[in-house]
Design a protein around this motif. Structure first.
Motif, PDB file in Angstrom:
ATOM      1  N   ARG A 394     -14.782 -11.687   6.843  1.00 15.37           N
ATOM      2  CA  ARG A 394     -13.335 -11.666   7.072  1.00 15.37           C
ATOM      3  C   ARG A 394     -12.539 -11.859   5.786  1.00 15.37           C
ATOM      4  O   ARG A 394     -11.487 -11.252   5.611  1.00 15.37           O
ATOM      5  N   GLU A 395     -13.025 -12.710   4.900  1.00 14.32           N
ATOM      6  CA  GLU A 395     -12.311 -12.899   3.648  1.00 14.32           C
ATOM      7  C   GLU A 395     -12.431 -11.661   2.761  1.00 14.32           C
ATOM      8  O   GLU A 395     -11.493 -11.324   2.015  1.00 14.32           O
ATOM      9  N   ASP A 396     -13.556 -10.951   2.863  1.00 18.42           N
ATOM     10  CA  ASP A 396     -13.714  -9.723   2.086  1.00 18.42           C
ATOM     11  C   ASP A 396     -12.743  -8.650   2.542  1.00 18.42           C
ATOM     12  O   ASP A 396     -12.383  -7.762   1.752  1.00 18.42           O
ATOM     13  N   ALA A 397     -12.322  -8.706   3.811  1.00 12.55           N
ATOM     14  CA  ALA A 397     -11.419  -7.684   4.327  1.00 12.55           C
ATOM     15  C   ALA A 397     -10.075  -7.704   3.631  1.00 12.55           C
ATOM     16  O   ALA A 397      -9.355  -6.692   3.638  1.00 12.55           O
ATOM     17  N   PHE A 398      -9.709  -8.832   3.009  1.00  6.74           N
ATOM     18  CA  PHE A 398      -8.422  -8.932   2.324  1.00  6.74           C
ATOM     19  C   PHE A 398      -8.497  -8.461   0.869  1.00  6.74           C
ATOM     20  O   PHE A 398      -7.458  -8.379   0.213  1.00  6.74           O
ATOM     21  N   ARG A 399      -9.688  -8.153   0.371  1.00  4.54           N
ATOM     22  CA  ARG A 399      -9.803  -7.716  -1.009  1.00  4.54           C
ATOM     23  C   ARG A 399      -9.367  -6.268  -1.128  1.00  4.54           C
ATOM     24  O   ARG A 399      -9.691  -5.429  -0.276  1.00  4.54           O
ATOM     25  N   PRO A 400      -8.590  -5.939  -2.165  1.00  9.61           N
ATOM     26  CA  PRO A 400      -8.115  -4.552  -2.320  1.00  9.61           C
ATOM     27  C   PRO A 400      -9.269  -3.570  -2.456  1.00  9.61           C
ATOM     28  O   PRO A 400     -10.271  -3.842  -3.121  1.00  9.61           O
ATOM     29  N   PHE A 401      -9.128  -2.407  -1.777  1.00 10.25           N
ATOM     30  CA  PHE A 401     -10.059  -1.280  -1.853  1.00 10.25           C
ATOM     31  C   PHE A 401     -11.432  -1.621  -1.285  1.00 10.25           C
ATOM     32  O   PHE A 401     -12.399  -0.915  -1.560  1.00 10.25           O
ATOM     33  N   VAL A 402     -11.527  -2.701  -0.503  1.00 10.42           N
ATOM     34  CA  VAL A 402     -12.793  -3.042   0.148  1.00 10.42           C
ATOM     35  C   VAL A 402     -12.732  -2.545   1.583  1.00 10.42           C
ATOM     36  O   VAL A 402     -11.801  -2.865   2.328  1.00 10.42           O
ATOM     37  N   ARG A 403     -13.724  -1.744   1.984  1.00 12.98           N
ATOM     38  CA  ARG A 403     -13.798  -1.237   3.344  1.00 12.98           C
ATOM     39  C   ARG A 403     -15.048  -1.811   3.992  1.00 12.98           C
ATOM     40  O   ARG A 403     -16.135  -1.757   3.432  1.00 12.98           O
ATOM     41  N   LEU A 404     -14.870  -2.336   5.199  1.00 15.29           N
ATOM     42  CA  LEU A 404     -15.983  -2.899   5.946  1.00 15.29           C
ATOM     43  C   LEU A 404     -16.515  -1.825   6.882  1.00 15.29           C
ATOM     44  O   LEU A 404     -16.037  -1.660   8.000  1.00 15.29           O
ATOM     45  N   ASP A 405     -17.508  -1.085   6.415  1.00 10.55           N
ATOM     46  CA  ASP A 405     -17.983   0.063   7.186  1.00 10.55           C
ATOM     47  C   ASP A 405     -18.575  -0.336   8.524  1.00 10.55           C
ATOM     48  O   ASP A 405     -18.585   0.455   9.465  1.00 10.55           O
ATOM     49  N   ALA A 406     -19.088  -1.584   8.594  1.00  7.96           N
ATOM     50  CA  ALA A 406     -19.669  -2.013   9.862  1.00  7.96           C
ATOM     51  C   ALA A 406     -18.616  -2.184  10.935  1.00  7.96           C
ATOM     52  O   ALA A 406     -18.907  -2.115  12.117  1.00  7.96           O
ATOM     53  N   ALA A 407     -17.367  -2.416  10.537  1.00  4.33           N
ATOM     54  CA  ALA A 407     -16.310  -2.663  11.512  1.00  4.33           C
ATOM     55  C   ALA A 407     -15.221  -1.619  11.461  1.00  4.33           C
ATOM     56  O   ALA A 407     -14.347  -1.599  12.305  1.00  4.33           O
ATOM     57  N   ARG A 408     -15.234  -0.729  10.490  1.00  2.04           N
ATOM     58  CA  ARG A 408     -14.159   0.246  10.324  1.00  2.04           C
ATOM     59  C   ARG A 408     -14.756   1.658  10.214  1.00  2.04           C
ATOM     60  O   ARG A 408     -15.836   1.847   9.631  1.00  2.04           O
ATOM     61  N   ASN A 409     -14.033   2.618  10.713  1.00  2.00           N
ATOM     62  CA  ASN A 409     -14.477   4.000  10.701  1.00  2.00           C
ATOM     63  C   ASN A 409     -14.252   4.597   9.315  1.00  2.00           C
ATOM     64  O   ASN A 409     -13.112   4.641   8.845  1.00  2.00           O
ATOM     65  N   PRO A 410     -15.240   5.101   8.604  1.00  7.16           N
ATOM     66  CA  PRO A 410     -15.051   5.616   7.242  1.00  7.16           C
ATOM     67  C   PRO A 410     -14.274   6.914   7.191  1.00  7.16           C
ATOM     68  O   PRO A 410     -13.905   7.374   6.121  1.00  7.16           O
ATOM     69  N   THR A 411     -14.003   7.546   8.340  1.00  9.88           N
ATOM     70  CA  THR A 411     -13.273   8.819   8.343  1.00  9.88           C
ATOM     71  C   THR A 411     -11.831   8.658   8.779  1.00  9.88           C
ATOM     72  O   THR A 411     -11.179   9.639   9.117  1.00  9.88           O
ATOM     73  N   ASP A 412     -11.320   7.445   8.793  1.00  6.41           N
ATOM     74  CA  ASP A 412      -9.970   7.249   9.307  1.00  6.41           C
ATOM     75  C   ASP A 412      -8.899   7.468   8.255  1.00  6.41           C
ATOM     76  O   ASP A 412      -7.720   7.385   8.545  1.00  6.41           O
ATOM     77  N   GLY A 413      -9.275   7.695   7.016  1.00 10.17           N
ATOM     78  CA  GLY A 413      -8.290   8.000   5.993  1.00 10.17           C
ATOM     79  C   GLY A 413      -7.765   6.814   5.247  1.00 10.17           C
ATOM     80  O   GLY A 413      -6.985   6.974   4.324  1.00 10.17           O
ATOM     81  N   GLY A 414      -8.158   5.605   5.580  1.00 11.20           N
ATOM     82  CA  GLY A 414      -7.671   4.434   4.870  1.00 11.20           C
ATOM     83  C   GLY A 414      -8.398   4.221   3.562  1.00 11.20           C
ATOM     84  O   GLY A 414      -9.506   4.724   3.348  1.00 11.20           O
ATOM     85  N   VAL A 415      -7.767   3.470   2.668  1.00 11.97           N
ATOM     86  CA  VAL A 415      -8.383   3.204   1.367  1.00 11.97           C
ATOM     87  C   VAL A 415      -8.650   1.719   1.163  1.00 11.97           C
ATOM     88  O   VAL A 415      -8.965   1.300   0.063  1.00 11.97           O
TER      89      VAL A 415
END
Length: 451
Positions: A394-415
């Motif tokens: 959860r703390e890693d989720a606040f780091r800039p340009f860090v994507r949590l692939d286990a919880a987020r879809n890599p094709t959603d267009g976010g950075v």
């Protein structure tokens, strides 16, 4: 052994109780530090000096009166028909004793005690010096004390002024002691308030700066240590503002430099004849342009926007309405909220809330937004029923340009900048964002802002 274990527990409980009853602000604690020794010294002085002094002086006065009465009794002629008028006149003139003898009379009944300590000391001295049965009446006359002694064949009645066995120095001493203490405490309180005021101003300036609000004219004042702390705060504020200004200017230059080649690339792609390569390059250019925009939004933060009075409930309604506009796959629920006005940066907080709602809509089937208010904080809560984020990430989720692939879809267009921007906005207002496991089974994002 058990006694040794219980004793620290009792000491800890006493310490916690004292900490609970002590005031929390600096002025009240400093005032206690000043007032407590004064009250303690006055109490000790009153008990040791005034009480002992008063009793000693009273005993000596009573001893002198007992000696005069003993002399009158020794000179009294109790023979039948004896004339003691001359002796009574001399006692009245020289000793302030109004005496009379009643042959064959009996002692009057005892009356209520009016001055317990005074009458006790007087009775003790009369018993020691005169040694006759007596009654003491201090209640029937406000200015005099009436005594009666049983001489066997009659009763000797003696009246003397109350002021002869009392002293007014105690009252004067008490008056001056209390008056001087009140005067000194008043001066100390005024001086202490002037010393505390710079600390209060420094605290208010630090809180305003932490919330991103304008500080106005703030100058170091007060004691040397307070001035040093204020000067250090001003230097820190200037360094932070200079850093933010340099960051914004640098990224504005980067934006200008990157937009120029991107524009040329878009023009060249438009002049191409079409084809699969052109479509792929167009998507790459659009992705790069979107990444630059999000990066600049993160870097700029809320530069240039001034805090203003904003209805938080209405602002949440706008963000939820925007989230439900168009053909969004996941609608957002929001209960009816009471109006609440606070000083915030409207667009920055709206961007923060929109980022959290977008993340929840992107990865969940149901989203709900609510608000809770306490004495110090406003909490805006975004709940969803999505996969959530593991506690360790959860703390890693606040780091800039860090994507949590286990919880987020890599094709959603976010950075990977949405949560970073949201936390930057919340912390710039003196609050924060917390990620928790929500009651809907997914993620709960809780925005905390000061009231």
């Amino acid at each position: 052994m058990a006694e040794l274990i219980r004793q620290p527990d009792a000491i800890d409980r006493a310490g916690r109780f004292i900490r609970q009853i002590l005031p929390k602000n600096l002025f009240a604690r400093a005032l206690i530090i000043i007032v407590a020794p004064v009250l303690l010294s006055q109490s000790i002085l009153s008990f040791i000096f005034i009480d002992r002094h008063w009793e000693l002086v009273t005993r000596r006065f009573c001893n002198a009166v007992a000696g005069d009465i003993s002399y009158v009794i020794a000179e009294l002629d109790i023979a039948p028909g004896a004339d003691n008028t001359r002796m009574f006149v001399r006692a009245r003139q020289s000793m302030q004793l109004d005496a009379s003898y009643a042959p064959g009379a009996a002692l009057p009944e005892p009356v209520e005690v009016r001055y317990p300590i005074l009458e006790r000391v007087l009775r003790t001295e009369l018993t020691r010096v005169v040694g006759l049965p007596m009654t003491i009446d201090a209640a029937s006359d406000a200015d005099n004390i009436h005594l009666a002694f049983d001489l066997g064949e009659g009763v000797l009645r003696v009246s003397l002024p109350l002021k002869r066995i009392t002293t007014s120095t105690n009252e004067l001493l008490f008056f001056w002691m209390v008056g001087l203490s009140v005067l000194l405490l008043t001066v100390a309180i005024l001086f202490l308030r002037n010393q505390i005021r710079p600390i209060v101003r420094l605290t208010e300036a630090a809180e305003a700066f932490g919330k991103g609000q304008p500080i106005g004219e703030f100058k170091p004042s007060g004691a040397r240590e307070v001035r040093r702390a204020a000067a250090a705060f001003i230097a820190m504020r200037q360094r932070i503002e200079r850093h933010l200004r340099q960051r914004t200017e640098m990224l504005a230059g980067i934006s200008h430099d990157l937009r120029t080649p991107l524009t040329r690339m878009k023009l060249r792609l438009a002049m191409m004849g079409g084809g699969e390569d052109e479509a792929e390059l167009t998507r790459d250019v659009e992705d790069l342009e979107r990444m630059i925009e999000e990066f600049l939004a993160f870097a700029r933060g809320q530069e240039g926007e001034q805090p203003a009075e904003v209805d938080v409930a209405a602002l949440i309604g706008e963000a939820v309405g925007a989230a439900n506009a168009g053909h969004r796959p996941t609608p957002v629920e929001m209960p009816a909220l009471e109006p609440l006005t606070v000083t915030i940066r409207r667009q920055a907080v709206k961007r923060c809330l929109t980022n959290l709602i977008d993340n929840a809509q992107r990865h969940a089937g149901h989203v709900r937004v609510s608000m809770a208010v306490s004495d110090r904080w406003i909490e805006i809560v975004v709940d969803d029923d999505g996969p959530g984020i593991p506690d360790t990430r959860r703390e890693d989720a606040f780091r800039p340009f860090v994507r949590l692939d286990a919880a987020r879809n890599p094709t959603d267009g976010g950075v990977g900048l949405g949560l970073a921007i949201a936390r930057d906005v919340a912390r710039s207002h003196g609050g924060d964002i917390f990620l928790e496991t929500g009651p809907m089974g997914g993620l709960r994002a809780r925005i905390r802002l000061p009231v």
